[in-house]
Design a protein around this motif. Structure first.
Motif, PDB file in Angstrom:
ATOM      1  N   PHE A 105       0.647  -1.069   0.528  1.00 64.37           N
ATOM      2  CA  PHE A 105       0.305   0.057   0.266  1.00 64.37           C
ATOM      3  C   PHE A 105       1.048   1.491  -0.154  1.00 64.37           C
ATOM      4  O   PHE A 105       0.660   1.849  -0.762  1.00 64.37           O
ATOM      5  CB  PHE A 105      -0.778  -0.129   1.528  1.00 64.37           C
ATOM      6  CG  PHE A 105      -1.566   1.591   1.775  1.00 64.37           C
ATOM      7  CD1 PHE A 105      -2.269   1.621   0.876  1.00 64.37           C
ATOM      8  CD2 PHE A 105      -1.657   1.603   2.283  1.00 64.37           C
ATOM      9  CE1 PHE A 105      -3.285   2.777   1.411  1.00 64.37           C
ATOM     10  CE2 PHE A 105      -1.686   3.289   2.613  1.00 64.37           C
ATOM     11  CZ  PHE A 105      -3.067   3.807   1.629  1.00 64.37           C
ATOM     12  N   SER A 106       1.614   1.244   0.308  1.00 62.60           N
ATOM     13  CA  SER A 106       2.659   2.564   1.573  1.00 62.60           C
ATOM     14  C   SER A 106       3.386   3.196  -0.288  1.00 62.60           C
ATOM     15  O   SER A 106       3.642   3.676  -0.563  1.00 62.60           O
ATOM     16  CB  SER A 106       3.639   2.434   2.386  1.00 62.60           C
ATOM     17  OG  SER A 106       2.661   2.240   3.383  1.00 62.60           O
ATOM     18  N   PRO A 134      -8.130   8.682   6.996  1.00 61.05           N
ATOM     19  CA  PRO A 134      -9.396   7.991   8.113  1.00 61.05           C
ATOM     20  C   PRO A 134      -9.126   6.801   6.380  1.00 61.05           C
ATOM     21  O   PRO A 134      -9.271   5.762   6.895  1.00 61.05           O
ATOM     22  CB  PRO A 134     -10.443   9.116   6.651  1.00 61.05           C
ATOM     23  CG  PRO A 134      -9.306   9.591   5.932  1.00 61.05           C
ATOM     24  CD  PRO A 134      -7.941  10.046   6.444  1.00 61.05           C
ATOM     25  N   ASP A 135      -8.215   6.420   5.372  1.00 53.53           N
ATOM     26  CA  ASP A 135      -8.641   6.235   4.430  1.00 53.53           C
ATOM     27  C   ASP A 135      -6.673   4.471   4.391  1.00 53.53           C
ATOM     28  O   ASP A 135      -6.378   4.689   3.632  1.00 53.53           O
ATOM     29  CB  ASP A 135      -8.438   5.882   2.919  1.00 53.53           C
ATOM     30  CG  ASP A 135      -9.885   6.006   2.971  1.00 53.53           C
ATOM     31  OD1 ASP A 135     -10.810   6.452   4.105  1.00 53.53           O
ATOM     32  OD2 ASP A 135      -9.971   6.995   1.647  1.00 53.53           O
ATOM     33  N   THR A 136      -6.383   4.484   6.068  1.00 49.36           N
ATOM     34  CA  THR A 136      -5.456   3.358   6.059  1.00 49.36           C
ATOM     35  C   THR A 136      -5.850   1.911   6.217  1.00 49.36           C
ATOM     36  O   THR A 136      -6.873   2.181   6.578  1.00 49.36           O
ATOM     37  CB  THR A 136      -4.722   3.797   7.007  1.00 49.36           C
ATOM     38  OG1 THR A 136      -5.274   4.095   8.138  1.00 49.36           O
ATOM     39  CG2 THR A 136      -4.399   5.773   6.503  1.00 49.36           C
ATOM     40  N   PRO A 137      -4.980   1.247   5.823  1.00 49.20           N
ATOM     41  CA  PRO A 137      -5.246  -0.061   6.377  1.00 49.20           C
ATOM     42  C   PRO A 137      -5.040  -1.518   7.380  1.00 49.20           C
ATOM     43  O   PRO A 137      -5.118  -1.995   7.455  1.00 49.20           O
ATOM     44  CB  PRO A 137      -4.230  -1.058   4.836  1.00 49.20           C
ATOM     45  CG  PRO A 137      -3.706   0.370   4.999  1.00 49.20           C
ATOM     46  CD  PRO A 137      -4.088   1.396   5.122  1.00 49.20           C
ATOM     47  N   CYS A 303      -9.320   1.289   1.450  1.00 51.53           N
ATOM     48  CA  CYS A 303      -7.983   2.441   1.087  1.00 51.53           C
ATOM     49  C   CYS A 303      -7.442   2.015  -0.160  1.00 51.53           C
ATOM     50  O   CYS A 303      -8.227   1.261  -1.684  1.00 51.53           O
ATOM     51  CB  CYS A 303      -6.604   1.726   1.727  1.00 51.53           C
ATOM     52  SG  CYS A 303      -6.209  -0.269   1.286  1.00 51.53           S
ATOM     53  N   ARG A 304      -7.001   3.406  -1.496  1.00 49.77           N
ATOM     54  CA  ARG A 304      -6.845   3.353  -2.694  1.00 49.77           C
ATOM     55  C   ARG A 304      -5.469   3.113  -2.950  1.00 49.77           C
ATOM     56  O   ARG A 304      -4.133   3.310  -2.617  1.00 49.77           O
ATOM     57  CB  ARG A 304      -7.316   4.153  -3.172  1.00 49.77           C
ATOM     58  CG  ARG A 304      -8.763   4.524  -2.258  1.00 49.77           C
ATOM     59  CD  ARG A 304      -9.596   6.342  -2.948  1.00 49.77           C
ATOM     60  NE  ARG A 304      -8.494   7.098  -2.949  1.00 49.77           N
ATOM     61  CZ  ARG A 304      -8.466   8.374  -3.726  1.00 49.77           C
ATOM     62  NH1 ARG A 304      -9.444   7.716  -4.824  1.00 49.77           N
ATOM     63  NH2 ARG A 304      -7.608   9.385  -3.850  1.00 49.77           N
ATOM     64  N   ASP A 337     -12.767   6.709  -9.039  1.00 54.73           N
ATOM     65  CA  ASP A 337     -12.019   7.961  -9.146  1.00 54.73           C
ATOM     66  C   ASP A 337     -10.298   7.409 -10.198  1.00 54.73           C
ATOM     67  O   ASP A 337      -9.897   8.731  -9.410  1.00 54.73           O
ATOM     68  CB  ASP A 337     -12.493   8.447  -7.748  1.00 54.73           C
ATOM     69  CG  ASP A 337     -13.803   8.760  -7.920  1.00 54.73           C
ATOM     70  OD1 ASP A 337     -14.747   9.131  -8.474  1.00 54.73           O
ATOM     71  OD2 ASP A 337     -14.233   9.209  -6.887  1.00 54.73           O
ATOM     72  N   GLY A 338     -10.177   6.051 -10.482  1.00 55.25           N
ATOM     73  CA  GLY A 338      -9.168   6.600 -11.037  1.00 55.25           C
ATOM     74  C   GLY A 338      -7.765   5.717 -10.074  1.00 55.25           C
ATOM     75  O   GLY A 338      -7.075   5.559 -10.628  1.00 55.25           O
ATOM     76  N   TYR A 339      -8.391   5.030  -9.164  1.00 49.95           N
ATOM     77  CA  TYR A 339      -7.528   4.577  -8.140  1.00 49.95           C
ATOM     78  C   TYR A 339      -8.337   2.799  -7.986  1.00 49.95           C
ATOM     79  O   TYR A 339      -9.545   2.961  -8.912  1.00 49.95           O
ATOM     80  CB  TYR A 339      -7.718   4.891  -6.398  1.00 49.95           C
ATOM     81  CG  TYR A 339      -6.355   5.714  -6.345  1.00 49.95           C
ATOM     82  CD1 TYR A 339      -5.973   6.020  -6.017  1.00 49.95           C
ATOM     83  CD2 TYR A 339      -7.407   7.214  -6.391  1.00 49.95           C
ATOM     84  CE1 TYR A 339      -4.676   7.038  -6.243  1.00 49.95           C
ATOM     85  CE2 TYR A 339      -6.540   8.329  -7.111  1.00 49.95           C
ATOM     86  CZ  TYR A 339      -5.213   7.998  -6.161  1.00 49.95           C
ATOM     87  OH  TYR A 339      -4.364   9.236  -6.333  1.00 49.95           O
TER      88      TYR A 339
END
Length: 366
Positions: A105-106, A134-137, A303-304, A337-339
């Motif tokens: 993710f990171s 707010p959107d961390t896994p 998460c995105r 949205d592109g993710y």
């Protein structure tokens, strides 16, 4: 450097673990090896990404500052997120977790917040940063500094294979020159500046910030001090896991809060007492309602990712480390949205089992 013979011996004795991430073969240290701490990463040529050390906590500004510092120090905001070490290796940017894993993710998202061209000028540089929002896994809570998605906050710099941190002046210069996103800096203080620092911490407490990390000018000596509101926030977001976390998670925060209020009595008011009670009860009440509705208790995350392949690698890692405790949405990952969006739930076993027994009518003995 760690020689291959030493590394292989550490792996054989389970002091290190050999891992692979998309063709990168590396090892993470499970115990100290050659003075490198747990969490350090050994790259294919033996180069070492040093583990990030634990930072000691002071509970009292008035008593702690003169004991911990004898020279001026910098006060940097402590961001409520998760710690990563970012570097470029053989043309690719990797972010390693505190435990020494490549974080898919990171690694996927960091270039949304920084220009990797910094590694052209500084090829041996390691960015120590917090990813928060707010959107961390990984985290149930967030920071008031990020309203949507996630953000990156660079708070330290290291050099590959070198112990310790880059000095504060050099860090400030590199962050400014390469337009890196820094953790908020709140100025320089002396050990006698307890009143000024107290005013700062009370303001951060009002804003809901986590606290401060205090760092000497050479960057090697540091201590942290947290706000009372961060203790209440931690209890609130984790009370649904009351039986799954060690009791010390909660008792430590209650003790910190009591000491904080004794040192900053103006922050103690009836609204805080009510907020603390609500923090403890709200998660548990929600856990009961969740169990009645779906038969278990868990927390939902989202998460995105920029690349679908990294989303799939993250899913594989969570399945390997979380096993049956983690379940992904049936359409994960899906484009938005592109993710590539991932939504998943982590189940809490102990409170699930306890509520299953209680709500089914079993007799329970204290």
């Amino acid at each position: 450097m760690i020689e291959q013979e030493t590394l292989q011996d550490a792996i054989a004795n389970r002091r290190a673990e050999a891992l692979t991430f998309d063709g990168l073969e590396y090892a993470r240290l499970l115990e100290p090896v050659n003075h490198y701490p747990r969490g350090s990463v050994v790259l294919p040529d033996g180069s070492v990404v040093p583990g990030y050390p634990s930072i000691g906590r002071i509970q009292s500004l008035e008593a702690g500052l003169p004991r911990q510092f004898d020279q001026p120090f910098w006060a940097e905001e402590k961001i409520d997120g998760f710690n990563v070490r970012i570097l470029r290796w053989q043309g690719r940017v990797y972010a390693f977790s505190r435990g020494g894993y490549v974080c898919a993710f990171s690694s996927d998202r960091v270039t949304d917040f920084m220009d990797p061209a910094i590694f052209d000028a500084e090829p041996d540089l390691i960015l120590c940063a917090e990813i928060a929002g707010p959107d961390t896994p990984y985290l149930e809570g967030s920071t008031p500094r990020v309203a949507h998605d996630v953000g990156l906050f660079v708070f330290d710099l290291m050099r590959l294979g070198q112990p310790g941190f880059v000095s504060q002046p050099e860090k400030f210069s590199l962050i400014e020159h390469h337009a890196l996103p820094p953790a908020p800096l709140h100025g320089q203080f002396t050990p006698e500046d307890t009143r000024a620092l107290g005013r700062l911490i009370r303001r951060l407490d009002e804003e809901g910030a986590e606290g401060l990390v205090l760092k000497s000018a050479d960057g090697q000596h540091r201590a942290k001090y947290v706000t009372g509101s961060s203790c209440v926030s931690d209890i609130r977001v984790c009370s649904e896991q009351l039986l799954d976390l060690p009791p010390e998670y909660f008792t430590n925060r209650l003790t910190r809060l009591a000491i904080f209020l004794s040192e900053h009595p103006d922050r103690h008011h009836t609204d805080l007492d009510q907020a603390l009670g609500q923090a403890l009860l709200s998660g548990l009440y929600g856990a009961v309602a969740q169990h009645r509705g779906q038969g278990h208790v868990g927390h939902r995350y989202r998460c995105r990712f920029r690349e679908r392949a990294n989303a799939l690698r993250f899913m594989d890692h969570m399945h390997a480390t979380g096993g049956r405790h983690v379940s992904f949405a049936s359409d994960a990952p899906r484009q938005e949205d592109g993710y590539w969006l991932l939504e998943f739930e982590r189940q809490f076993d102990r409170i699930t089992g306890t509520l299953a027994s209680a709500l089914s009518g079993d007799r329970q003995y204290d």
